[in-house]
Design a protein around this motif. Structure first.
Motif, short mmCIF file in Angstrom:
data_model
loop_
_atom_site.label_atom_id
_atom_site.label_comp_id
_atom_site.label_asym_id
_atom_site.label_seq_id
_atom_site.Cartn_x
_atom_site.Cartn_y
_atom_site.Cartn_z
N GLY A 41 48.99 37.92 33.36
CA GLY A 41 48.98 38.64 32.18
C GLY A 41 50.25 39.56 32.27
N ARG A 42 50.57 40.16 31.04
CA ARG A 42 51.78 40.93 31.07
C ARG A 42 51.74 42.21 31.36
N THR A 43 50.39 42.54 31.31
CA THR A 43 49.94 44.06 31.67
C THR A 43 48.97 44.00 32.85
N ALA B 193 45.90 41.35 33.37
CA ALA B 193 45.76 40.65 34.57
C ALA B 193 44.14 40.94 35.26
N VAL B 194 44.06 42.20 35.42
CA VAL B 194 42.58 42.45 35.57
C VAL B 194 41.38 41.77 34.93
N THR B 195 41.59 41.86 33.53
CA THR B 195 40.62 41.05 32.69
C THR B 195 40.59 39.36 33.21
N ARG B 196 41.82 38.85 33.25
CA ARG B 196 41.72 37.40 33.42
C ARG B 196 41.29 37.32 34.78
N ILE B 197 41.49 38.10 36.01
CA ILE B 197 41.03 37.90 37.28
C ILE B 197 39.37 37.96 37.29
N MET B 198 39.07 39.02 36.45
CA MET B 198 37.58 39.13 36.58
C MET B 198 36.83 38.05 35.87
N THR B 199 37.37 37.56 34.74
CA THR B 199 36.65 36.51 33.83
C THR B 199 36.83 35.24 34.49
N ARG B 200 37.75 34.81 35.19
CA ARG B 200 38.33 33.64 35.68
C ARG B 200 38.46 33.71 37.13
N PRO B 201 37.65 34.23 37.87
CA PRO B 201 37.88 34.36 39.27
C PRO B 201 38.02 32.80 40.11
N GLN B 202 37.71 31.74 39.45
CA GLN B 202 37.83 30.51 39.92
C GLN B 202 39.44 30.17 40.23
#
Length: 464
Positions: free
Chosen positions: A224-226, A230-239
């Motif tokens: 992510g750009r911020t 980034a945290v949101t994507r890591i949390m929602t797509r841990p795979q």
């Protein structure tokens, strides 16, 4: 003493570099002169001859503690010796930590394992970095945690925050680990809240106030750009985490080399969450600009080696308790011996092994030319210097890195010390370096020295 020798030999044989030794030398000299920690190397990318505050690049006010040493000797050698001392002194509180639970024999063996560990050697090999403070403070923190001195633990955590802003991640990780211990939950909560608040404050308020850019070291574009994205994507797509952690495979090799010498025992301790937080910062980066974060070179692993050692000791204690009465009393003594033997065995493959190579002490064939080239540069002038000779002039001149003219920075320093035989960080090839020297001649720079690839030029207009 061995690490001082490693660093000083590199300095005197022109095997150090402007990045990062000159940057820190200029900054600490600012503190020593009762001023701000300004670096001409950092400032040169904004305006020729300008100085940029190191507090805008990284929040490391702890460097001010080194300022009095510059009243004794004003030069980069001071940083090299100070770093060796700081890294070595960490073994004292670590010895106490180990002795208290495993005995003196284990404390000596694991102390040897730490002192000879490759992360420490590679940190020294990179000349200097503020992470030199981390092992000592970390060892004090874990020893005080073991002694159940809550106020001391918090004080050590605050000291870590003064080393560099990303140590907030370490404090957060340790705080999370303390949530698993009932009597330390309140302290853990305080550490988490303090770490999160400090990281936001330094990144978004303090460093920008000194001219810094919060996005300067953002190497997570695939997430992510911020930070929030980034945290949101890591949390929602841990795979996706496993894929990023294994690309490139350099990351996996580094992780293996960090925990395998400790026989993976840090993984049995919740304290591993503290170094794991710093590892995640590096290994979850996706951009090529972060390539230096992933490997075994440089100083990055020195920030976590002591925490891994302490977590390994805690893991050994936990394992001993779990198997008590099952005739495995041999394991802990064997582990300490094996860990020390592995540390000794790895030495030749990393930087500290150079100390035992006689040829390594010999200066290169161009050293005499380097000395003579530096002699042509007057004191107190602004000079664009080749990387290898920059540190050796830093105490008496305003050194910046030699770099070609750009649209953003068209000005050039009045003095240039170029190297046409060794590729420089800000050029793509030796041909580009030769072309820059020729361009400077065409612009009116006078060549006053040329020997063995070293060329000294000056602009008579700006000098006069």
């Amino acid at each position: 003493m061995g690490y001082s020798l490693l660093g000083l030999v590199k300095f005197y044989t022109f095997r150090t570099g402007i990045y990062d030794l000159v940057i820190f030398d200029q900054g600490v000299r600012g503190y020593a002169n009762f001023g701000p920690p300004l670096s001409f190397v950092k400032g040169n990318w904004q305006e020729l001859g300008s100085a940029f505050s190191l507090l805008g690049d990284h929040f490391s006010p702890i460097l001010a503690l080194l300022a009095p040493l510059y009243w004794i000797h004003n030069g980069p050698e001071t940083l090299i010796v100070a770093q060796a001392a700081l890294l070595s002194l960490a073994v004292v509180p670590f010895w106490t930590y180990v002795n208290r639970v495993l005995g003196a024999r284990a404390a000596y063996l694991l102390g040897i394992a730490y002192l000879l560990s490759w992360p420490v050697a590679e940190a020294v090999n990179f000349h200097f970095h503020e992470y030199a403070f981390v092992p000592l403070i970390t060892a004090i923190l874990f020893e005080r945690l073991q002694a159940r001195r809550r106020s001391h633990v918090l004080a050590a955590a605050v000291a870590l925050l003064m080393v560099k802003e990303d140590l907030a991640l370490f404090v957060i990780g340790l705080g999370v680990s303390l949530l698993f211990v009932h009597e330390w939950r309140r302290t853990g909560t305080v550490m988490i809240a303090t770490g999160v608040g400090f990281l936001w404050l330094t990144s978004n308020v303090i460093m920008p106030a000194f001219g810094g850019d919060p996005a300067r070291y953002w190497y997570y574009s695939e997430w992510g750009r911020t930070p929030g994205a980034a945290v949101t994507r890591i949390m929602t797509r841990p795979q996706e985490i496993l894929s990023v952690l294994s690309t490139p495979d350099t990351k996996l090799w580094t992780l293996l080399l960090l925990i395998a010498p400790l026989l993976f025992l840090p993984l049995l301790s919740p304290y591993v969450l503290a170094p794991a937080a710093l590892l995640a910062e590096r290994m979850l980066a996706t951009d090529p600009g972060a390539a230096g974060w992933w490997g075994t070179r440089y100083h990055y692993n020195a920030a976590i080696v002591m925490a891994l050692c302490c977590a390994g000791v805690d893991g050994a204690v936990r394992l001993r308790r779990a198997v008590q009465g099952r005739r495995l009393n041999w394991f802990t003594p064997t582990w300490t011996v094996v860990t020390a033997v592995i540390a000794v065995g790895i030495v030749p493959f990393f930087a500290f092994g150079n100390v035992f190579m006689p040829n390594w002490y010999k200066a290169g064939p161009r050293s005499a030319a380097a000395v003579e080239a530096m002699r042509q540069i007057p004191d107190d002038v602004l000079v664009e210097a080749a990387s290898a000779v920059g540190p050796n002039m830093s105490a008496r001149t305003k050194v910046v890195a030699w770099a070609a003219k750009t649209a953003a920075r068209p000005e050039r320093a009045p003095w240039i010390l170029a190297d046409l035989k060794e590729k420089q960080p800000h050029f793509d090839s030796l041909q580009d370096q030769a072309a820059d020297v020729e361009l400077l001649r065409q612009r009116g720079y006078h060549e006053i020295f040329s020997q063995d690839g070293y060329v000294v030029l000056f602009d008579p207009v700006s000098v006069g």
